[in-house]
Design a protein around this motif. Structure first.
Motif: not given
Lengths: 618, 593
Positions: A160-165, A179-192, A311-315
């Motif tokens: 999943a992570k490789l596909t996301a890359l 992609p920079l904005v999107l990935v940055g945003c998804i990673l930040a949300v994912s941390r929360v 890139f986000g959490p995968q459950g």
């Protein structure tokens, strides 16, 4: 709840992923490589599918709008179909290979954890609260479903992570900053989000808090047979239930409240993410409308933007992998502390055969304090036992008799003073291990065949049937063998098919037989700590009638409150609990003549028989 | 069918009653799963819009996609959180109920039956499954709804897509087979799994650790563990490998069918009969199809597991109700005994035992007497006292308390007038105060009462082992907890038995097996004195022991052999008759001459 941090720190996790990779390589290098290749293939196929679907749409547009020939359409269809079949094959290979890797991995983990418990020779280490807690947490975690999920899901998650890359790389070709904005945003949300979920799981499955442990204790108490009689007789079921409920709610309520508060933040973060993704899609629509991007690309970009979500959490799988990583960090740290290799098992030494023969003991000025106590249990105790002597140790409850025996067996290191068994320190000198055989009051009931239960004492001579027969016979265990219909392979636990459960008295004979077998196996000292507490009068008499015969050729130490049995020993010492040292020393006759504590205790027990009268003295 | 409805009702009632709001949120996960299924539709809209230059369709599709994605994420996440919380809380509710039902069964007979304990064990292990039972029910419903939705969608988009169902069919059969193989593998490895658990337990247990070290067994246990872990995993690995080989065939088959169907559609697309959006939608839905089909097999199996757990719970409820019925006596027990306890042809057999533990025992325990019960291991002594405490019911015969059948007495009331120290006493890991105090619950926090009970039990010296006095936590695994020696634990158990001030029946079962000589002596002096003082109440003190030195002073000695009473009488008489009692007494007395 502050100590419940089993999703670990960020750093722990990242180095834990490295450990996980090393473990995978170590347990099954071939299968791990296969899985890695299949995973990469799957990710590549997913990317290829996105491109192919886009190109298909594009080709279709040309066929329909520009009436071009269909050759291009079929080429891309071929790519799509190839990718689809390849994906399926890669998944199948993966589920096959992953099963192999996981099996080997879990076997290794079990072995590594078991070795941590078995390795320290020092029993004090095992009793240390901190060590015991981290050991049991390790053991529990390795069996947790989250751990299993994480392990099984490793490859899926990697794919999943490789596909996301790959998706991010595709989107780069549209507008580099998207992609920079999107990935940055998804990673930040994912941390929360991951922070919230991890906290939730830590609270539930992390190191249990005291309240949680107590609550579980209450519920187990009500269900297990051990306390059943007293719970009913004293009518405390209601009270236990109330305490269980109260304790459970005392840790659960604040926990859910805290988790609930964080939820607002999580929902907010998700709104932001949806807005950003929606914005990107809208921008794509704008570009498409103005003809900056072809239909083929629009399709591919939409698929790729949706693919970035990985890139986000995968459950549960991702939460599980976090636990695998943190588990390995802690396991390896514990193993390093013990001087064990991280990934592989320490060497198993073949037990050296011992030559039989009694050995002498020297205990000089020994002081010993338990870690949990302030006052020393033994103070400057001195006791010298020549080889072959039979010695009895008596003293009131808690005087430190058992402690002294454990010191002799080299299970603890004394605070000061020296202990020598055959001139060697039993705590440090490996050649001394196995010299002192002990029947403990809490002996082990091995759920294994009778042969092992007795033969485990024999230290290298367990194959000699005559030795086992003799040991069992001397321990008055012939009756037990009869009950098992003479079958040495009968398993002594009802939990196993065809197994037999023994009574307390029967078990005690087995434990005694085990210790007697060890004399044949080369032990020079035999320690019997209340060896007949669960036996009835006849069985006890039977054993002690053979006492002298069975202790020939070995130094014997008998610990008992039954002074009628103690008097058979050549020498008796009284351990004074208050002083923590030997207060009387001599034969039964000597001590009786002395009129000290021993004489007093003996007279007390004897007087009850004397008072009984009735029996003619002749 | 009625059973299934009962199970479903139990699950739903428990869950909804425990946490109505979260039960509702549990719906979020399946609903949002359904939303995700719509994604293909929005993609189709975007693609078709791009092809035909229809911007509003693109915008609509993009916004709808973002919205359904958002709802999907949020729904899944919140549903996930609710599911975890719900499964935890409902799991607790079930566990509480299991503990309550088990502990409130007045008899202990069930806890000594292996099959009962096994069932209970499985039930407790699966309480997580019970906790998540509502979810498993909803998920099963959800895959059912999803399957129908997908089939309708496929038929509506293009009936040719229904062919994909044929491609997915082998996966349905395959998944079922795989589950069966896995189950078989687990069954085969169950014994090795239990052995592994026991052996791993030995590696971390300090008490077992002593012996493993002394007998140099650490390497041996490690080897055994390695072997049993391998035996435990092997059947599962075999089952998985078998399943995986089959999956390769299924998956390749589905890939082929998918390519074929899509190729067919593309031919139509090239002719303009099918839109590009439909192709994309078909691709997306075909992926979802596989998930839905295989998912339905798993969800239904999971639901079946959950229902099995619910079935065990119902079994426990039924058993508890049934067991309560044999303790339905309501007669208020007397406050003093006039005549005593009379056993009338009492027999007792453990379930599954081939011979009775007690056969046809008729015996008088006169009010106000001290009775000693002696006999060899397995003679039935413990069975007898367990019957007197009403912890078992006689298989036949009656126990009369001042003429009233024990079965007719209110059992709680009778127990309140009894007290006991058992041979296999409990090691309650509470504070020392509570460990003793629970012997008389109303006085559990009464410090002087606990001190007095300890003094009565000749256990004053236990204080020396309690660094924080009675507030000391017992049990070394607790923070600040202390471990006690066997003798010290036994003294606490004796103290507990001394908490009730005026019992009519006071039982001591091998009360001094781990005690030193001075304590033993003091204890017997004390309780014979106490028993004498209690004669006006008619209290009976019953003493079970191997130590004949302590038997002599009893008013009455009862000798049990192989479940039968063979001798009854005072010490002098029995010694004179010169039978078993005299023999055993002589063996011990010799040790002191």
């Amino acid at each position: 709840m502050t100590d419940a941090q089993d999703s670990g720190t960020r750093r722990e996790r990242i180095s834990g992923y490295g450990d996980h990779a090393r473990m995978l390589c170590s347990v099954a290098p071939g299968w791990s490589t296969t899985c890695l290749i299949a995973t990469a293939l799957r990710a590549a196929c997913s990317i290829l599918t996105m491109l192919a679907v886009g190109q298909l749409v594009g080709a279709l547009a040309r066929v329909l709008v520009h009436h071009e020939p269909t050759g291009r359409l079929w080429t891309w269809f071929g790519v799509f179909a190839g990718a689809a079949i390849l994906t399926q094959l890669a998944s199948a290979v993966l589920s096959w290979g992953a099963a192999r890797v996981n099996a080997a991995y879990r076997v290794r983990v079990d072995e590594l954890v078991a070795e941590v418990g078995l390795h320290p020779r020092d029993l004090g280490r095992l009793e240390d609260e901190e060590f015991a807690l981290s050991l049991s947490t390790l053991a529990d975690n390795s069996r947790h479903w989250l751990f299993r999920f994480g392990l099984t899901g490793t490859w899926e998650l990697l794919a999943a992570k490789l596909t996301a890359l790959g998706s991010a790389a595709i989107v780069l070709t549209w507008r580099w900053w998207v992609p920079l904005v999107l990935v940055g945003c998804i990673l930040a949300v994912s941390r929360v989000v991951a922070g919230w979920i991890d906290e939730l799981l830590d609270g539930l499955f992390g190191r249990p808090s005291t309240e949680r442990g107590r609550a579980n204790y209450m519920s187990a108490l009500m269900i297990h047979p051990e306390a059943a009689k007293e719970i009913r007789l004293f009518g405390i079921a209601d009270w236990l239930q109330r305490r269980y409920s109260l304790l459970w709610h005392s840790f659960e309520t604040p926990f859910w409240r805290a988790s609930h508060r964080k939820l607002t933040l999580v929902v907010g973060a998700l709104v932001v993410e949806a807005a950003v993704v929606g914005g990107a899609l809208a921008l794509l629509a704008y570009d498409a409308y103005h003809g900056h991007v072809s239909a083929a690309r629009v399709t591919t970009y939409v698929l790729a933007i949706l693919g970035l979500e990985a890139f986000g959490p995968q459950g549960d799988v991702q939460s599980g992998l976090v636990r695998v990583a943190v588990f390995l960090r802690r396991l390896f740290a514990t193993r390093r502390d013990l001087g064990l290799p991280e990934l592989t098992l320490g060497p198993v030494a073949a037990p050296a055969k011992r030559s039989p023969g009694a050995v002498g003991l020297e205990i000089r000025d020994v002081t010993f304090t338990y870690r949990t106590r302030d006052e020393p249990t033994l103070r400057e105790l001195t006791l010298i036992v020549p080889a072959g002597q039979s010695l009895a140790v008596v003293g009131v409850n808690g005087a430190g008799k058992s402690t002294l025996m454990k010191l002799l067996a080299g299970l603890y290191r004394p605070d000061s003073g020296s202990i020598r068994v055959d001139g060697k320190d039993p705590f440090t000198d490996e050649t001394c291990h196995g010299e002192v055989a002990v029947v403990f009051q809490d002996f082990v009931h091995y759920p294994l065949p009778l042969r092992d239960n007795v033969g485990f004492g024999a230290m290298g001579r367990e194959d000699e049937q005559a030795l086992l027969d003799e040991a069992l016979h001397d321990a008055a265990g012939t009756e037990v063998l009869d009950r098992l219909e003479g079958d040495w392979e009968a398993v002594l636990s009802k939990e196993f098919e065809g197994g037999t459960e023994l009574s307390a008295g029967q078990w005690q004979r087995i434990a005694l037989a085990r210790a007697l077998a060890s004399v044949g196996g080369g032990a020079g000292v035999l320690v019997l700590d209340e060896p007949t507490a669960a036996l009835d009068v006849r069985a006890e008499a039977e054993i002690f009638d053979r006492f002298l015969a069975m202790t020939r050729g070995v130094t014997t130490i008998l610990v008992s409150h039954r002074l009628s049995t103690v008097r058979r020993a050549e020498r008796i010492v009284v351990l004074d609990g208050t002083a923590g040292r030997i207060s009387e020393d001599g034969s039964h006759e000597d001590l009786m003549a002395r009129g000290g504590a021993y004489a007093e205790m003996f007279t007390l027990q004897a007087s009850r028989f004397a008072m009984a009268g009735g029996t003619p003295e002749s | 069918m009625r059973e299934t409805i009962r199970k479903l009702a139990l699950i739903t009632r428990m869950t909804v009653r425990t946490d109505p709001w979260r039960s509702l949120s549990a719906l979020l996960e399946p609903i949002s799963g359904g939303l995700q299924m719509l994604l293909g539709l929005w993609l189709k809209m975007i693609v078709d819009g791009a092809m035909s230059g229809n911007t509003s369709r693109i915008y609509f599709g993009a916004i709808a996609a973002a919205l359904s994605l958002y709802l999907y994420w949020t729904g899944t996440l919140l549903g996930n959180g609710a599911r975890i919380a719900l499964s935890e809380r409902v799991g607790f509710a079930f566990d509480h109920e299991i503990a309550r039902l088990t502990a409130e069964i007045p008899s202990i007979e069930h806890l000594e039956r292996a099959e009962y304990v096994d069932q209970l064990q499985i039930l407790r292990q699966n309480r997580g499954a019970l906790g998540g039972s509502l979810n498993s029910l909803l998920n099963a419903l959800n895959v059912f709804v999803n399957s129908i939705t997908v089939i309708i969608a496929l038929a509506a988009i293009d009936p040719r897509l229904l062919l994909l169902l044929c491609g997915a069919l082998p996966a349905v059969i395959g998944s079922r087979l795989r589950l069966r193989w896995n189950k078989q593998g687990e069954d085969e490895s169950a014994a090795a799994g239990r052995l592994t658990r026991h052996l791993s337990g030995l590696t971390v247990d300090p008490v077992a650790g002593m012996e493993l070290r002394v007998f140099r067994l650490r390497d041996e246990i490690r080897r055994r563990l390695q072997q049993s872990v391998r035996e435990w995993r092997a059947p599962v690995i075999r089952a998985t490998a078998k399943g995986a080989s089959m999956k390769i065939a299924e998956d390749a088959g589905f890939g082929l069918v998918l390519s074929g169907v899509l190729g067919w559609l593309l031919v139509g697309a090239a002719n303009g009969a099918v839109t590009a959006g439909t192709i994309v939608l078909a691709v997306v839905i075909s992926r979802q199809l596989q998930g839905v089909v295989v998912g339905s097999v798993y969800q239904l199996t999971h639901l079946a597991d959950t229902l099995r757990s619910a079935g065990r719970m119902l079994w426990l409820i039924d058993h508890a109700t049934e067991a309560q019925a044999s303790y339905a006596g309501t007669v208020e027990p007397p406050t003093r005994l006039r005549h005593g306890i009379h056993l009338e042809n009492v027999s007792f057999s453990y379930s599954g035992a081939d011979r009775p533990s007690l056969s046809d025992v008729t015996l008088d325990l006169p009010a106000g007497s001290v009775v000693a019960l002696v006999g060899e291991n397995g003679a039935g002594k413990t069975t007898l006292i367990t019957l007197l405490a009403g912890l078992y019911r006689p298989t036949s015969g009656r126990i009369l308390i001042d003429g009233t059948d024990l079965a007719d007495l209110d059992i709680e009331g009778w127990r309140e007038r009894s007290s006991a120290a058992f041979q296999d006493y409990s090691k309650f890991e509470f504070s020392a105060q509570h460990a003793v105090g629970v012997g008389h619950l109303p006085a559990r926090d009464d410090e002087p009462a606990v001190r007095r009970a300890l003094t009565d039990a000749s256990a004053d010296d236990v204080h020396a082992a309690l660094p924080d006095g009675l507030a000391t936590q017992l049990g070394p695994t607790w923070e600040g907890g202390v471990d006690l020696s066997g003798g010290q634990w036994q003294k606490l158990a004796l103290g507990r038995a001394m908490m009730r001030r005026d019992p009519l029946l006071l039982v001591f079962d091998e009360p001094t097996s781990a005690l030193d000589a001075p304590t033993e002596h003091a204890l017997f002096e004390r309780y014979t004195a106490a028993a004498r003082a209690a004669t006006d109440r008619g209290a009976i003190t019953l003493l079970v022991t191997h130590r004949f030195s302590t038997v002599r002073s009893a008013d009455l000695i009862v000798v049990l052999e192989d479940g039968r009473v063979t001798e009854v009488g005072p010490h002098g008489d029995l010694v004179r008759t010169g039978r078993t009692y005299a023999d055993l007494y002589e063996i011990q007395a010799q040790g002191y001459r």
